[in-house]
Write a protein that holds these residues in place. Sequence first.
Motif, PDB file in Angstrom:
ATOM      1  N   TYR A 733       0.888  -1.159   0.149  1.00  0.00           N
ATOM      2  CA  TYR A 733       0.018   0.067  -0.128  1.00  0.00           C
ATOM      3  C   TYR A 733       0.816   1.404   0.099  1.00  0.00           C
ATOM      4  O   TYR A 733       1.644   1.329   1.075  1.00  0.00           O
ATOM      5  N   MET A 734       0.864   1.998  -1.070  1.00  0.00           N
ATOM      6  CA  MET A 734       1.670   3.249  -1.124  1.00  0.00           C
ATOM      7  C   MET A 734       1.025   4.484  -0.624  1.00  0.00           C
ATOM      8  O   MET A 734      -0.267   4.676  -0.929  1.00  0.00           O
ATOM      9  N   ARG A 735       1.876   5.039   0.130  1.00  0.00           N
ATOM     10  CA  ARG A 735       1.463   6.265   0.929  1.00  0.00           C
ATOM     11  C   ARG A 735       2.410   7.279   0.837  1.00  0.00           C
ATOM     12  O   ARG A 735       3.709   7.040   0.941  1.00  0.00           O
ATOM     13  N   ALA A 736       2.230   8.596   0.437  1.00  0.00           N
ATOM     14  CA  ALA A 736       3.318   9.923   0.311  1.00  0.00           C
ATOM     15  C   ALA A 736       3.495  10.011   1.470  1.00  0.00           C
ATOM     16  O   ALA A 736       2.974  10.159   2.430  1.00  0.00           O
ATOM     17  N   LYS A 737       4.962  10.386   2.011  1.00  0.00           N
ATOM     18  CA  LYS A 737       5.232  10.852   3.201  1.00  0.00           C
ATOM     19  C   LYS A 737       4.639  12.020   3.562  1.00  0.00           C
ATOM     20  O   LYS A 737       4.229  12.743   2.819  1.00  0.00           O
ATOM     21  N   SER A 738       4.801  12.240   5.064  1.00  0.00           N
ATOM     22  CA  SER A 738       4.166  13.470   5.576  1.00  0.00           C
ATOM     23  C   SER A 738       5.118  14.646   5.086  1.00  0.00           C
ATOM     24  O   SER A 738       6.530  14.468   5.028  1.00  0.00           O
ATOM     25  N   GLY A 739       4.673  15.664   5.057  1.00  0.00           N
ATOM     26  CA  GLY A 739       5.553  16.750   4.143  1.00  0.00           C
ATOM     27  C   GLY A 739       5.807  16.505   2.688  1.00  0.00           C
ATOM     28  O   GLY A 739       6.211  17.699   2.326  1.00  0.00           O
ATOM     29  N   SER A 740       5.121  15.906   2.070  1.00  0.00           N
ATOM     30  CA  SER A 740       5.288  15.878   0.693  1.00  0.00           C
ATOM     31  C   SER A 740       4.508  16.991  -0.017  1.00  0.00           C
ATOM     32  O   SER A 740       3.563  17.274   0.509  1.00  0.00           O
ATOM     33  N   LEU A 742       1.786  18.691  -2.698  1.00  0.00           N
ATOM     34  CA  LEU A 742       0.594  18.532  -2.827  1.00  0.00           C
ATOM     35  C   LEU A 742       0.410  17.520  -4.267  1.00  0.00           C
ATOM     36  O   LEU A 742      -0.376  16.424  -4.123  1.00  0.00           O
ATOM     37  N   ILE A 743       1.163  17.624  -5.222  1.00  0.00           N
ATOM     38  CA  ILE A 743       1.346  16.917  -6.410  1.00  0.00           C
ATOM     39  C   ILE A 743       1.663  15.449  -6.067  1.00  0.00           C
ATOM     40  O   ILE A 743       0.913  14.660  -6.768  1.00  0.00           O
ATOM     41  N   VAL A 747      -0.448  12.001  -6.730  1.00  0.00           N
ATOM     42  CA  VAL A 747      -0.075  11.173  -7.781  1.00  0.00           C
ATOM     43  C   VAL A 747      -0.018   9.615  -7.016  1.00  0.00           C
ATOM     44  O   VAL A 747      -0.189   8.799  -7.419  1.00  0.00           O
ATOM     45  N   ILE A 748       0.624   9.892  -5.671  1.00  0.00           N
ATOM     46  CA  ILE A 748       0.811   8.434  -4.978  1.00  0.00           C
ATOM     47  C   ILE A 748      -0.398   8.033  -4.216  1.00  0.00           C
ATOM     48  O   ILE A 748      -1.024   6.908  -4.626  1.00  0.00           O
TER      49      ILE A 748
END
Length: 782
Positions: A733-740, A742-743, A747-748
């Motif tokens: 399960y893919m999750r963008a890191k905190s602080g990433s 908005l784009i 996307v992720i």
Amino acid sequence: MDLESGSYINPAKRQSWRSVVMLAYQSLGVVYGDLSTSPLYVYKSTFADDIEHSESNDEIYGVLSFVFWTLTLIPLLKYVLVVLRADDNGEGGTFALYSLLVRHARVGFIPNGQVADEELLAYNKKDDHLGLLNGDPSAPTGGAMTAPWMRRLLEKHQISQRVLLVLALLGTCMVIGDGVLTPAISVFSAVSGLELSMSKEHHKYVEVPVACLILVCLFALQQYGTHRLGFLFAPIVVIWLMCISVIGAYNIFYWNPHVYQALSPYYMYKFLKKTKRGGWMSLGGVLLCITGSEAMYADLGHFSQSSIKIAFTFVVYPSLLLAYMGQAAYLSQHHVIQNHYRIGFYVSVPERLRWPVLAIAILAAVVGSQSVITGTFSIIKQCTALGCFPRVKIVHTSSKIGGQVYIPEINWILMLLCLAVTIGFRDTKHLGNAQGLAVIIVMLVTTCLMSLVIVLCWHKNIFLAICFVVFFGTIEVLFFSASLIKFLEGAWVPIALSFVLMTVMCIWHYGTRKKYEFDVQNKVPINWLLSLGPALGFVRVRGIGLIHTELISGIPAIFSHFVTNLPAFHQVLVFLCIKSVPVPHVLAEERFLVGRVGPKEYRSYRVIVRYGYHDIHKDDLEFEKDLVSSIAEFIQSAGHEQNGHVEATENGDEKMMVVSAGFRFHEERAVEPVEAPGPSNSKAMPSSPIPPKKTVRFVLPRSPKLEKGTREELQELMEAREAGMAFILGHSYMRAKSGSSLIKRLVINFGYEFLRRNCRGPMYAVSIPHASTLEVGMIYNV
């Protein structure tokens, strides 16, 4: 492609003239279906409404001159004489050019590449096919002095690598878009012949439903493959080419024998001078005379360079010239430019022949559309193999011909889009504008990539590449500008389709790379595996445990996560990596790369299975046999480097060896008696006799050359195989890191995860029994 052995046999090499002529005949039905039907709509699209009516023949002669020189310069000069030489081990197409550049400049987008991949036979095949320009092809040329700095530029700057990838993906997206537009305009133009037998009021209510019915039948038949009816394709196209040639010759001699004067370039200048902006805009219609030219290169893998060149030069090219000259001769004596809806192919056909020609034209349009649809399936398969397209179900419709595939989801999406543009536009003008822009963008991409291949792969002087891109690029940019100006008149369709496809492909590629980078950053060192043992409570159970991973070294995080929660693993452990390499085919004897993970006593192995982007993945049973056989061959050959095996060191922690799956265990079939159930108090019922139970045991071959340690290791592998295999798969399960940004979160978290949830699973996991599968869930914070 030999599907039984998995080895690649290039049909383009060392063939007799009889075989070449036969391949040339067969290529007419596969390669030239689209190109041969272009006379149906070229003049109709060119004279739509951009050129004002005139009593003179200057406009007609000018258009014919443009058609002649376009056919001569692009398909004949560019593709036949130059581009067809840039084959990737016999394969062609946009990805073949990109694959050549990837191997020579090392700018690939496949993250788990290895040095050992460069030892593949197909990887190192000599790509200089243009030695005739500089004498000896093996001798260094001026390009050898210019190639290094260009290679360094591509390898050093990521922005140049991304531009190259986007360029290849853009060409791919336009090819897919052409798979929507070509069936629509080909079938619609063929059916438009009905307008000459009925009034315009009735015709508009018949043309679209008939075209849609034919399109629905065409896409519905895709699931059955083309091998059952493929033998009819070449005769249909041959009959069609004969028809347009004979009709063209008749019109020339009957209406205007002097029409050949229009072949002079002077009429092009005269045409543009007289028509000005309208004549420039009408070049979008002239462009349609070369639709399907890219198929000569894209379908190169099914035939040979010689056969495709012969078929075009001696059959297709003369037939098309006669057809266009015949139409021009007829129109020069019948100025019907005001009624532009009647300016089509059928108006120049003698009235007695119109119905038979209409039937042949519809069949030829179906054949041309079929070829484009099959090509779309093929290029999506390539994109999927190289990680640039979400995984889809790929069905091989022929057990003998590897290139014939069917993708159900894509087929129905293409059908819906094809019906939508047919019903939405309802005329050849808008469909032609859309198709023309898609075709010219593919050709521009081919020109740009080809110029790099000339320098980096063929090692020619950079001046030669500049001349190539300037000469052909100027012609194609002229057509591109004429097509782009009609953006609101249908040309927006390929732009919209390519934007959606490019977004999907870029999101999938980006997410796939981020997932692999996470695996690399979180992999467990081999020392961790060595520390596991009975003292820590870990036990080994019978059987073979297959842990799938994208890593080529180290221990994947899913395995450590698995044994942390369930402290047991199998007596034989195999870390399996199935990956694609930037070559069309990998020989069967080079497919498996095997090495140990840890000491010999741990019975842990790493197996890397390499496929080309055109290779067919074997079914699970055959693959399991080859997998175990390759491990056994490695065990037997370990330590004997003199046997001719290629070896490589991966990151200094493992030694990998290329082995063939030639080792085979002997199978002994035994019959075990089955005891009948004991008597019971219930009333005896007549029962059928219980058949004896058949079992299969694997026995080591009797060979006095096997050492004691090797024999023990093979014996343990044999016993583990009898106990069965368990497949440990990661469920991420893919999750963008905190602080990433908005784009990145969009996307992720939304784009990639949506595609992952709705696409097919990995090909190796499709046919694995659920009872033998263990899924390990993990969250990837990327």
